[in-house]
Design an enzyme around this catalytic site. Structure first.
Site, PDB file in Angstrom:
ATOM      1  N   SER A 125     -78.780 -50.711 -75.356  1.00 12.46           N
ATOM      2  CA  SER A 125     -79.483 -49.458 -75.098  1.00 12.46           C
ATOM      3  C   SER A 125     -80.483 -49.619 -73.965  1.00 12.46           C
ATOM      4  CB  SER A 125     -80.224 -49.044 -76.373  1.00 12.46           C
ATOM      5  OG  SER A 125     -81.149 -48.020 -76.113  1.00 12.46           O
ATOM      6  N   TYR A 150     -86.620 -50.552 -83.373  1.00  9.44           N
ATOM      7  CA  TYR A 150     -85.236 -50.352 -82.914  1.00  9.44           C
ATOM      8  C   TYR A 150     -85.027 -51.025 -81.555  1.00  9.44           C
ATOM      9  CZ  TYR A 150     -81.379 -48.136 -80.492  1.00  9.44           C
ATOM     10  OH  TYR A 150     -80.252 -47.923 -79.727  1.00  9.44           O
ATOM     11  N   LYS A 154     -82.601 -54.431 -80.310  1.00 13.75           N
ATOM     12  CA  LYS A 154     -81.643 -54.490 -79.198  1.00 13.75           C
ATOM     13  C   LYS A 154     -82.008 -55.629 -78.233  1.00 13.75           C
ATOM     14  CE  LYS A 154     -78.834 -51.250 -80.446  1.00 13.75           C
ATOM     15  NZ  LYS A 154     -77.481 -51.605 -80.916  1.00 13.75           N
TER      16      LYS A 154
END
Length: 337
Positions: A125, A150, A154
């Site tokens: 991402s 989050y 990643k």
């Protein structure tokens, strides 16, 4: 050629399964159905004429992952989508995100590490860049501290894969998505968020169809042209096609390094208000909304420099924001009938 797609009934995963099958790959879908529906298999079959193999597995279960690779011992090519992906939820429940997004990745890589050679595509991402200091964001842009758990998962995931490729027969491509939106033109598959959507476009379409009273716009005092956050919205079908090209690159051994990184976006930033206006244009109706406080974890703006993906992968987006919003609206209307 068999490809394993984890999270293959999810939003991006299901569209990628369609594009893989269109290119004659044999797909085995792994999904635990925690944020997806088994009916998506039928949608994939109606589009492609073929139902992929399906295994209902939670990839946080190490033994289940081991058993899967024993059953399908001839498989060594994986596209890994299965993960939790909502910034706001990750701030509220960080341990869920670390368990979901890190443990599952480790367990799959441990199985691939047993193979003579393996190919791995990671669903990453643009959130790994944090709040980049300049736009557009290129792959060489410095990685800033993560702004949410989050985003941190990643970043950690990319670091794990980087370390593994240095000491194993794994070849990997990290695909850093910007903001996937839209639905398949067939209207057979699209985004199916459970509960209150965490992403802008499904919240817009649910508001448009009357499921939500009004759209909450998180802040209008950002240093952007209209004060709302700016993102790079990429049609999910364009995104899915990039995965097929990336997997073909690994399978055909045309990758130049054991680990490669590509941004996937349109190269153009659109503000929250611009996306809302695109919806109003597609639907012919006004969208009720209110300005609320900024949301923790949101960056001001993020849009891609796509030169590397364009030139090295030979991939470019074909579909516009208007195309994406129109398809998302058509899909929303279908699933509310």
């Amino acid at each position: 050629m068999k490809i394993v797609v984890t999270g293959g009934l999810g939003f991006i995963g299901s569209h990628t399964v369609v594009e893989l099958q269109n290119e004659n790959f044999e797909v085995i879908v792994i999904d635990n159905l925690s944020n997806s529906s088994i009916e998506v298999l039928d949608g994939i079959e109606r589009i492609t004429g073929k139902k992929p193999l399906f295994e209902q597995i939670d990839v946080r279960d190490k033994a289940a992952v081991e058993d899967f690779f024993k059953k399908y011992n001839d498989v060594s090519d994986v596209i890994h989508f299965a993960a939790s992906k909502a910034v706001g939820e990750s701030v509220q429940n960080p341990l869920l995100y670390y368990e979901n997004n890190i443990n599952s990745l480790v367990y799959i890589l441990q199985e691939l590490n047993k193979k003579p050679e393996a190919n791995f595509i990671f669903s990453s991402s643009c959130t790994v860049y944090g709040q980049a200091e300049k736009m557009p964001i290129a792959e060489s842009t410095a990685i800033q501290p993560a702004m949410s758990p989050y985003g941190n998962t990643k970043q950690i995931g990319e670091e794990i894969i980087t370390d593994v490729t240095k000491v194993s027969n794994l070849n990997a491509i990290l695909l850093r998505y910007f903001n996937p939106v839209g639905a398949h033109e067939s209207n057979e598959i699209g985004e199916l968020p459970l509960g209150v959507p965490q992403n802008l476009v499904p919240f817009i379409t649910q508001t448009g169809v009357g499921l939500r009273k009004e759209l909450a716009v998180y802040g209008n005092d950002y240093p952007t042209p209209d004060g709302t956050c700016v993102r790079d919205y990429i049609h999910v079908v364009d995104l899915a096609k990039a995965h097929v090209i990336a997997m073909q690159r690994l399978v055909n051994k045309t990758n130049t390094d054991k680990l490669e990184i590509f941004n996937l976006g349109t190269g153009k930033g659109s503000s929250v208000l611009e996306v809302m206006h695109a919806f109003e244009k597609a639907s012919g109706q006004k969208l009720p909304y209110k300005i609320v406080d900024r949301r923790e974890g949101d960056v001001t703006e993020a849009y891609a420099n796509t030169d590397k993906a364009n030139n090295v992968l030979g991939w470019k987006t074909q579909l516009s924001l208007d195309d994406a919003i129109a398809s998302a609206w058509k899909w929303e209307q279908k699933i509310r009938q």
